[in-house]
Design a protein around this motif. Sequence first.
Motif, short mmCIF file in Angstrom:
data_model
loop_
_atom_site.label_atom_id
_atom_site.label_comp_id
_atom_site.label_asym_id
_atom_site.label_seq_id
_atom_site.Cartn_x
_atom_site.Cartn_y
_atom_site.Cartn_z
N TYR A 36 45.13 29.08 71.69
CA TYR A 36 45.87 27.89 72.14
C TYR A 36 44.97 26.68 72.00
O TYR A 36 43.77 26.78 72.24
CB TYR A 36 46.28 28.07 73.62
N PRO A 37 45.50 25.53 71.56
CA PRO A 37 46.90 25.21 71.26
C PRO A 37 47.25 25.52 69.82
O PRO A 37 46.36 25.63 68.97
CB PRO A 37 46.95 23.70 71.52
N PRO A 38 48.55 25.63 69.50
CA PRO A 38 48.94 25.79 68.10
C PRO A 38 48.81 24.47 67.36
O PRO A 38 48.72 23.40 67.98
CB PRO A 38 50.41 26.21 68.22
N ASN A 39 48.79 24.53 66.05
CA ASN A 39 48.72 23.31 65.25
C ASN A 39 49.98 22.46 65.46
O ASN A 39 51.07 22.98 65.65
CB ASN A 39 48.56 23.66 63.78
N ASN A 40 49.79 21.14 65.45
CA ASN A 40 50.88 20.17 65.66
C ASN A 40 51.51 20.30 67.04
O ASN A 40 52.70 20.01 67.23
CB ASN A 40 51.95 20.30 64.57
N HIS A 41 50.72 20.72 68.01
CA HIS A 41 51.21 20.83 69.40
C HIS A 41 51.45 19.43 69.97
O HIS A 41 50.69 18.50 69.72
CB HIS A 41 50.17 21.57 70.23
N GLU A 42 52.52 19.29 70.75
CA GLU A 42 52.82 18.02 71.41
C GLU A 42 52.67 18.17 72.91
O GLU A 42 53.04 19.18 73.49
CB GLU A 42 54.25 17.56 71.08
N THR A 43 52.13 17.13 73.56
CA THR A 43 51.93 17.15 74.99
C THR A 43 51.92 15.73 75.52
O THR A 43 51.65 14.78 74.76
CB THR A 43 50.61 17.86 75.36
N THR A 44 52.21 15.57 76.80
CA THR A 44 52.10 14.27 77.45
C THR A 44 50.82 14.18 78.28
O THR A 44 50.55 13.13 78.88
CB THR A 44 53.31 14.01 78.37
N GLU A 46 46.80 14.05 79.45
CA GLU A 46 45.66 13.23 79.05
C GLU A 46 44.56 14.07 78.43
O GLU A 46 43.65 13.52 77.81
CB GLU A 46 45.12 12.47 80.26
N GLN A 47 44.63 15.39 78.62
CA GLN A 47 43.62 16.29 78.08
C GLN A 47 44.30 17.50 77.45
O GLN A 47 45.46 17.80 77.74
CB GLN A 47 42.67 16.76 79.18
N ILE A 48 43.56 18.19 76.61
CA ILE A 48 44.02 19.44 76.02
C ILE A 48 42.93 20.48 76.18
O ILE A 48 41.74 20.17 76.05
CB ILE A 48 44.39 19.27 74.52
N PHE A 49 43.31 21.69 76.52
CA PHE A 49 42.33 22.77 76.64
C PHE A 49 42.45 23.69 75.43
O PHE A 49 43.51 23.82 74.83
CB PHE A 49 42.55 23.57 77.93
N PHE A 50 41.35 24.31 75.08
CA PHE A 50 41.30 25.25 73.96
C PHE A 50 40.96 26.63 74.50
O PHE A 50 39.99 26.77 75.25
CB PHE A 50 40.24 24.82 72.94
N ILE A 51 41.75 27.62 74.11
CA ILE A 51 41.48 29.00 74.51
C ILE A 51 41.25 29.80 73.24
O ILE A 51 42.11 29.85 72.36
CB ILE A 51 42.64 29.60 75.31
N GLY A 52 40.07 30.41 73.14
CA GLY A 52 39.76 31.16 71.93
C GLY A 52 38.56 32.05 72.12
O GLY A 52 38.03 32.19 73.23
N VAL A 101 46.73 17.74 67.48
CA VAL A 101 47.41 17.71 68.77
C VAL A 101 47.97 16.31 68.96
O VAL A 101 47.24 15.32 68.88
CB VAL A 101 46.47 18.08 69.93
N ASN A 102 49.27 16.22 69.18
CA ASN A 102 49.93 14.93 69.34
C ASN A 102 50.20 14.66 70.81
O ASN A 102 50.88 15.45 71.48
CB ASN A 102 51.26 14.91 68.57
#
Length: 348
Positions: A36-44, A46-52, A101-102
Amino acid sequence: MKSNLWGLTALTIIALGSYLGKMSRVIAQQALYLAYPPNNHETTAEQIFFIGTASSDGEVLINDQLIKRSQGGHFAPSFPLKVGANQFILRYKKEKIKIIVNRVSTVTNISPGIAFLENSLFPKQNISRLLGEPVCFSAMAPPKAQVSVKINNLITPLFPEDITFYLPDNSAVFIDKNQPIKSNFTKYRGCISFAKIGQIGKPIFNFIVNKKNLSQLGSGTIEILSPNQLENIQVTADLGVARTGPSNDYSRLTPLPKGTIAGITGKQGDWLRLDYGGWIKENETRSLGISSPPKNLIKSIQSQVNEEAINREHPIFVIRQFNKVQAIREEASRIGLNVYPPSINSDI
């Protein structure tokens, strides 16, 4: 909120369990894996987390920044997002994963009383529904407005919902941003059923407030499907990801094995609604054209007795999505099988 890259809450760590289980199964085939996240992921958010995860005998970098990892090689950092497209490049030795990530803005420059809230008209994408099935429309507009939608020469009123707070995406729990969001706009919603099969067109949204009248053309086209001429698809992914709704924000259902055949009862953007109720991305399937609904035939039964149970194999003619088995009743001349809806397996 803590800003360090490894600052996950206890709730987040528990929620990561489902992802880490999957990652442990793929690490042998792929040295660098991003769940996570998938490519071209959309979110509102302020941050994005990466799980891998990656083999522990090396370093993982995201945008040239060294990432802390567990002893097993797993990682779950978070990064800030700017409004718009954000590019991230993950590197491990010679391997590289590039994703976009959008971040969608929740702020609008339009003052209440002048226009619809930006990007609030639904449907945003082309949708297909069955003949006689309600097709619902919604929009965010100023309070105390008269809102309606016109399509196929039919005018349908949209009624205000008594809700001033809205919940963020499921993923917001990972960055401590899962509190309700207050809006100065009101959500209006209404539904209509169509008696005509085929392309209906795009809706025109209209509202009147303070003696001001504004109309806006929707971006999604409506199509009505015949229940007697449904398109069938076959799953081409090794494990098709089925969900309870048409986006990655919905919970996962039981995965669909490669070769599964199902009928399409609805579409929304690039998501397909299958005849048993689940949704799947179109790029994980191939079309079999319009034909009769797929049927199954059990051709033989094999049994094997061990110390704990009797294993029975029921070969079937067509791979279908079966619901969760609740019980099996066996009598002298027949076997009865009770099935229930698919179990939900949430991403978080």
